[in-house]
Design a protein around this motif. Structure first.
Motif, PDB file in Angstrom:
ATOM      1  N   GLY A 123       0.814  -1.219   0.000  1.00 13.47           N
ATOM      2  CA  GLY A 123       0.000   0.000   0.000  1.00 13.47           C
ATOM      3  C   GLY A 123       0.835   1.251   0.000  1.00 13.47           C
ATOM      4  O   GLY A 123       2.068   1.210  -0.033  1.00 13.47           O
ATOM      5  N   LEU A 124       0.141   2.390   0.040  1.00  6.98           N
ATOM      6  CA  LEU A 124       0.802   3.688  -0.006  1.00  6.98           C
ATOM      7  C   LEU A 124       0.939   4.262   1.396  1.00  6.98           C
ATOM      8  O   LEU A 124      -0.045   4.461   2.094  1.00  6.98           O
ATOM      9  CB  LEU A 124      -0.004   4.655  -0.879  1.00  6.98           C
ATOM     10  N   GLN A 125       2.180   4.541   1.797  1.00 11.50           N
ATOM     11  CA  GLN A 125       2.408   5.102   3.126  1.00 11.50           C
ATOM     12  C   GLN A 125       1.741   6.457   3.278  1.00 11.50           C
ATOM     13  O   GLN A 125       1.234   6.799   4.357  1.00 11.50           O
ATOM     14  CB  GLN A 125       3.909   5.208   3.397  1.00 11.50           C
ATOM     15  N   GLU A 126       1.739   7.264   2.193  1.00  9.56           N
ATOM     16  CA  GLU A 126       1.148   8.604   2.297  1.00  9.56           C
ATOM     17  C   GLU A 126      -0.353   8.558   2.509  1.00  9.56           C
ATOM     18  O   GLU A 126      -0.954   9.543   2.928  1.00  9.56           O
ATOM     19  CB  GLU A 126       1.477   9.439   1.052  1.00  9.56           C
ATOM     20  N   GLU A 127      -0.965   7.405   2.243  1.00 10.33           N
ATOM     21  CA  GLU A 127      -2.393   7.234   2.508  1.00 10.33           C
ATOM     22  C   GLU A 127      -2.640   6.469   3.802  1.00 10.33           C
ATOM     23  O   GLU A 127      -3.767   6.093   4.107  1.00 10.33           O
ATOM     24  CB  GLU A 127      -3.067   6.512   1.335  1.00 10.33           C
ATOM     25  N   GLY A 128      -1.564   6.225   4.556  1.00 10.39           N
ATOM     26  CA  GLY A 128      -1.691   5.558   5.844  1.00 10.39           C
ATOM     27  C   GLY A 128      -1.912   4.067   5.747  1.00 10.39           C
ATOM     28  O   GLY A 128      -2.313   3.429   6.732  1.00 10.39           O
ATOM     29  N   GLU A 129      -1.650   3.473   4.579  1.00  8.18           N
ATOM     30  CA  GLU A 129      -1.893   2.043   4.404  1.00  8.18           C
ATOM     31  C   GLU A 129      -0.760   1.226   5.019  1.00  8.18           C
ATOM     32  O   GLU A 129       0.414   1.569   4.906  1.00  8.18           O
ATOM     33  CB  GLU A 129      -2.055   1.712   2.920  1.00  8.18           C
ATOM     34  N   ASP A 130      -1.128   0.149   5.660  1.00  6.62           N
ATOM     35  CA  ASP A 130      -0.175  -0.774   6.287  1.00  6.62           C
ATOM     36  C   ASP A 130      -0.670  -2.184   5.978  1.00  6.62           C
ATOM     37  O   ASP A 130      -1.376  -2.796   6.762  1.00  6.62           O
ATOM     38  CB  ASP A 130      -0.105  -0.517   7.792  1.00  6.62           C
ATOM     39  N   ILE A 131      -0.287  -2.683   4.805  1.00  5.08           N
ATOM     40  CA  ILE A 131      -0.877  -3.898   4.250  1.00  5.08           C
ATOM     41  C   ILE A 131       0.171  -4.991   4.161  1.00  5.08           C
ATOM     42  O   ILE A 131       1.244  -4.791   3.587  1.00  5.08           O
ATOM     43  CB  ILE A 131      -1.473  -3.613   2.857  1.00  5.08           C
ATOM     44  N   GLU A 132      -0.152  -6.133   4.707  1.00  3.72           N
ATOM     45  CA  GLU A 132       0.706  -7.312   4.591  1.00  3.72           C
ATOM     46  C   GLU A 132       0.248  -8.142   3.396  1.00  3.72           C
ATOM     47  O   GLU A 132      -0.943  -8.408   3.236  1.00  3.72           O
ATOM     48  CB  GLU A 132       0.623  -8.145   5.870  1.00  3.72           C
ATOM     49  N   VAL A 133       1.192  -8.556   2.560  1.00  2.00           N
ATOM     50  CA  VAL A 133       0.879  -9.372   1.395  1.00  2.00           C
ATOM     51  C   VAL A 133       1.041 -10.844   1.762  1.00  2.00           C
ATOM     52  O   VAL A 133       2.062 -11.244   2.325  1.00  2.00           O
ATOM     53  CB  VAL A 133       1.791  -9.022   0.202  1.00  2.00           C
ATOM     54  N   LEU A 134       0.035 -11.640   1.431  1.00  2.00           N
ATOM     55  CA  LEU A 134       0.046 -13.068   1.723  1.00  2.00           C
ATOM     56  C   LEU A 134      -0.068 -13.856   0.428  1.00  2.00           C
ATOM     57  O   LEU A 134      -0.956 -13.584  -0.384  1.00  2.00           O
ATOM     58  CB  LEU A 134      -1.130 -13.439   2.640  1.00  2.00           C
ATOM     59  N   GLU A 135       0.797 -14.806   0.244  1.00  2.00           N
ATOM     60  CA  GLU A 135       0.663 -15.751  -0.864  1.00  2.00           C
ATOM     61  C   GLU A 135       0.268 -17.092  -0.260  1.00  2.00           C
ATOM     62  O   GLU A 135       1.030 -17.678   0.506  1.00  2.00           O
ATOM     63  CB  GLU A 135       1.959 -15.877  -1.660  1.00  2.00           C
ATOM     64  N   ILE A 136      -0.936 -17.551  -0.587  1.00  2.00           N
ATOM     65  CA  ILE A 136      -1.533 -18.691   0.094  1.00  2.00           C
ATOM     66  C   ILE A 136      -1.950 -19.729  -0.935  1.00  2.00           C
ATOM     67  O   ILE A 136      -2.519 -19.389  -1.979  1.00  2.00           O
ATOM     68  CB  ILE A 136      -2.769 -18.240   0.908  1.00  2.00           C
ATOM     69  N   PRO A 137      -1.705 -21.009  -0.666  1.00  2.00           N
ATOM     70  CA  PRO A 137      -2.250 -22.046  -1.558  1.00  2.00           C
ATOM     71  C   PRO A 137      -3.759 -21.901  -1.663  1.00  2.00           C
ATOM     72  O   PRO A 137      -4.446 -21.651  -0.659  1.00  2.00           O
ATOM     73  CB  PRO A 137      -1.844 -23.348  -0.864  1.00  2.00           C
ATOM     74  N   PHE A 138      -4.274 -22.056  -2.865  1.00  2.00           N
ATOM     75  CA  PHE A 138      -5.705 -21.857  -3.077  1.00  2.00           C
ATOM     76  C   PHE A 138      -6.549 -22.751  -2.181  1.00  2.00           C
ATOM     77  O   PHE A 138      -7.534 -22.299  -1.586  1.00  2.00           O
ATOM     78  CB  PHE A 138      -6.076 -22.098  -4.543  1.00  2.00           C
ATOM     79  N   ASP A 139      -6.186 -24.017  -2.058  1.00  2.00           N
ATOM     80  CA  ASP A 139      -6.987 -24.928  -1.240  1.00  2.00           C
ATOM     81  C   ASP A 139      -7.043 -24.474   0.212  1.00  2.00           C
ATOM     82  O   ASP A 139      -8.081 -24.603   0.869  1.00  2.00           O
ATOM     83  CB  ASP A 139      -6.430 -26.350  -1.332  1.00  2.00           C
ATOM     84  N   GLU A 140      -5.943 -23.935   0.710  1.00  2.00           N
ATOM     85  CA  GLU A 140      -5.939 -23.433   2.089  1.00  2.00           C
ATOM     86  C   GLU A 140      -6.809 -22.193   2.204  1.00  2.00           C
ATOM     87  O   GLU A 140      -7.579 -22.040   3.168  1.00  2.00           O
ATOM     88  CB  GLU A 140      -4.517 -23.119   2.548  1.00  2.00           C
ATOM     89  N   ALA A 141      -6.695 -21.291   1.233  1.00  2.00           N
ATOM     90  CA  ALA A 141      -7.519 -20.081   1.269  1.00  2.00           C
ATOM     91  C   ALA A 141      -8.994 -20.437   1.245  1.00  2.00           C
ATOM     92  O   ALA A 141      -9.807 -19.848   1.967  1.00  2.00           O
ATOM     93  CB  ALA A 141      -7.170 -19.177   0.088  1.00  2.00           C
ATOM     94  N   LEU A 142      -9.359 -21.417   0.432  1.00  2.00           N
ATOM     95  CA  LEU A 142     -10.755 -21.845   0.378  1.00  2.00           C
ATOM     96  C   LEU A 142     -11.195 -22.419   1.721  1.00  2.00           C
ATOM     97  O   LEU A 142     -12.299 -22.130   2.211  1.00  2.00           O
ATOM     98  CB  LEU A 142     -10.932 -22.884  -0.729  1.00  2.00           C
ATOM     99  N   ALA A 143     -10.327 -23.206   2.361  1.00  2.00           N
ATOM    100  CA  ALA A 143     -10.646 -23.750   3.680  1.00  2.00           C
ATOM    101  C   ALA A 143     -10.805 -22.639   4.712  1.00  2.00           C
ATOM    102  O   ALA A 143     -11.615 -22.745   5.640  1.00  2.00           O
ATOM    103  CB  ALA A 143      -9.560 -24.733   4.118  1.00  2.00           C
TER     104      ALA A 143
END
Length: 201
Positions: free
Chosen positions: A156-176
């Motif tokens: 995200g953009l620091q100037e907009e106050g965003e504090d975002i963690e990026v997650l890469e997750i196996p699809f099957d786990e995300a669905l669960a």
């Protein structure tokens, strides 16, 4: 803008008589009075409040070869104050259009939040997520990515106050995670369920 709705005539059973802006802060809250002809023919006077924050877009970025999806985790105060244990929601990348076309806006959000440059977009559908009070229509997309498309760390953009963690997750786990309560964001559940239903992988 502040009289949005006045003059609408697409529905002959609805006639708007008054629009009052009750708050014009981050976004606009309006109280609208209108007459409505019910199915039995009776005319009634209705009053509704609508929250207008503009329209948005969201995307499921997926790697079809490694069977992963890119999601975000960030603090959402409305969820926190309404019972979510820590307010940290796992979501698909999303954002407001800000006067851009939906395709342009979602590419921008994917770059800012996920650090990924997307190729061809697939438009999935457009949905009203909370039509009882929020005017927003959300444009849903999906797009493949590969590790080489991840040019920055995102976040995200620091100037907009965003504090975002990026997650890469196996699809099957995300669905669960949509079943066991780890993912409770509506747009994310919808896109993951769509991916499963259409056998995206």
């Amino acid at each position: 803008m502040n009289s949005a709705g006045v003059g609408l005539d697409r529905n002959p059973d609805v006639r708007i008589t008054r629009v009052e802006v009750t708050s014009d802060g981050w976004h606009v809250l309006r109280r609208t009075t209108f007459t409505y002809r019910r199915r039995d023919g009776r005319q009634v006077i209705e009053e509704r409040e609508t929250y207008d924050r503009g329209n948005g877009a969201t995307i499921l970025a997926y790697d079809p070869f490694r069977r992963t999806v890119l999601l975000t985790r960030q603090f959402r105060f409305p969820a926190y104050v309404n019972g979510h244990h820590d307010g940290m929601l796992i979501e698909t990348a999303a954002g407001l259009l800000d006067d851009d076309a939906p395709e342009v806006a979602i590419r921008r959000e994917a770059s800012e939040e996920l650090g990924v440059t997307l190729g061809e977009l697939q438009h999935v559908f457009d949905l009203y997520m909370s039509p009882g009070s929020v005017t927003e229509s959300v444009h849903f997309y999906a797009a493949p990515y590969s590790p080489s498309d991840r040019g920055t760390a995102g976040g995200g953009l620091q100037e907009e106050g965003e504090d975002i963690e990026v997650l890469e997750i196996p699809f099957d786990e995300a669905l669960a995670m949509t079943s066991d309560g780890r993912i409770v964001d509506g747009k994310t559940v919808i896109l993951l369920q769509w991916a499963a239903m259409t056998q995206l992988f």
